[in-house]
Design a protein around this motif. Structure first.
Motif, PDB file in Angstrom:
ATOM      1  N   GLY A 135       0.924  -1.213   0.043  1.00 49.27           N
ATOM      2  CA  GLY A 135       0.027  -0.042  -0.026  1.00 49.27           C
ATOM      3  C   GLY A 135       1.043   1.313  -0.031  1.00 49.27           C
ATOM      4  N   SER A 136       1.916   1.164   0.802  1.00 46.87           N
ATOM      5  CA  SER A 136       2.918   2.465   0.818  1.00 46.87           C
ATOM      6  C   SER A 136       3.375   2.714  -0.456  1.00 46.87           C
ATOM      7  N   ILE A 137       3.922   1.658  -1.209  1.00 50.71           N
ATOM      8  CA  ILE A 137       4.488   1.645  -2.514  1.00 50.71           C
ATOM      9  C   ILE A 137       3.553   2.367  -3.467  1.00 50.71           C
ATOM     10  N   MET A 138       2.341   1.957  -3.489  1.00 49.94           N
ATOM     11  CA  MET A 138       1.283   2.364  -4.560  1.00 49.94           C
ATOM     12  C   MET A 138       0.868   3.868  -4.060  1.00 49.94           C
ATOM     13  N   LEU A 139       0.983   4.222  -2.897  1.00 44.99           N
ATOM     14  CA  LEU A 139       0.567   5.568  -2.795  1.00 44.99           C
ATOM     15  C   LEU A 139       1.857   6.506  -3.010  1.00 44.99           C
ATOM     16  N   TYR A 140       2.982   5.985  -2.852  1.00 51.10           N
ATOM     17  CA  TYR A 140       4.062   6.860  -3.051  1.00 51.10           C
ATOM     18  C   TYR A 140       4.187   6.893  -4.823  1.00 51.10           C
ATOM     19  N   ASP A 141       3.930   5.859  -5.554  1.00 48.23           N
ATOM     20  CA  ASP A 141       3.702   6.003  -6.823  1.00 48.23           C
ATOM     21  C   ASP A 141       2.993   7.162  -7.388  1.00 48.23           C
ATOM     22  N   ARG A 142       1.444   7.307  -6.690  1.00 49.98           N
ATOM     23  CA  ARG A 142       0.621   8.235  -6.951  1.00 49.98           C
ATOM     24  C   ARG A 142       1.180   9.575  -6.648  1.00 49.98           C
TER      25      ARG A 142
END
Length: 161
Positions: A135-142
């Protein structure tokens, strides 16, 4: 993707409660509007050292149907899952209004839930990540893609003549 809109992130049937505190903290830092759980097994954890509950709300849904009925108008569901239909995160354009949906470590997202997702996205690797890390990786990508002008976004290498 524009810098407007909103997004939330949540876990479908979370297995380990400690992941919620970590995900809540990441969501707060990286600009999420809310977080949520679907199903059982959540309680406040000490891993949320920033007291993110004071910054963004947590919603709980009894099951996926309850969650889906309460989706905001024009909000897309982005499933984070290893699936043959998943788009690699590097190529994914984040919707302006969406929720990111993660599955529990022990079973991921069910086929029925995947079928209801507007998008499926896969993170790098051949095995699943810890759910809070994913989840943290996905949010950082956004977050990162919102910071870059479209002309600066990575593009595939084209063959030279």
């Amino acid at each position: 993707m524009t810098k407007g809109g909103y997004f939330g992130i949540g876990i479908f049937e979370p297995k380990n409660e400690t992941n919620m505190g970590t995900l809540w903290r990441s969501a707060s830092i990286l600009g999420a509007s809310f977080i949520f759980t679907i199903g059982k097994r959540y309680k406040k954890q000490s891993t949320d050292t920033q007291k993110s509950w004071q910054q963004i709300p947590l919603f709980h849904y009894a099951d996926f149907e309850d969650f889906y009925r309460h989706l905001p108008y024009s909000c897309q569901v982005v499933g984070i899952e290893m699936d043959a239909r998943s788009v690699p995160v590097e190529q994914f354009r984040h919707p302006e209004r969406c929720v990111y949906l993660l599955g529990a470590e022990d079973h991921g997202l069910t086929n029925a839930v995947r079928a209801k997702c507007h998008h499926l996205v896969q993170l790098p690797g051949d095995t699943s990540l810890n759910v809070a890390s994913a989840g943290s990786i996905m949010l950082y990508d956004r977050y990162l893609k919102q910071q870059l002008p479209l002309s600066a976004a990575p593009t595939p290498d084209l063959p030279t003549a």
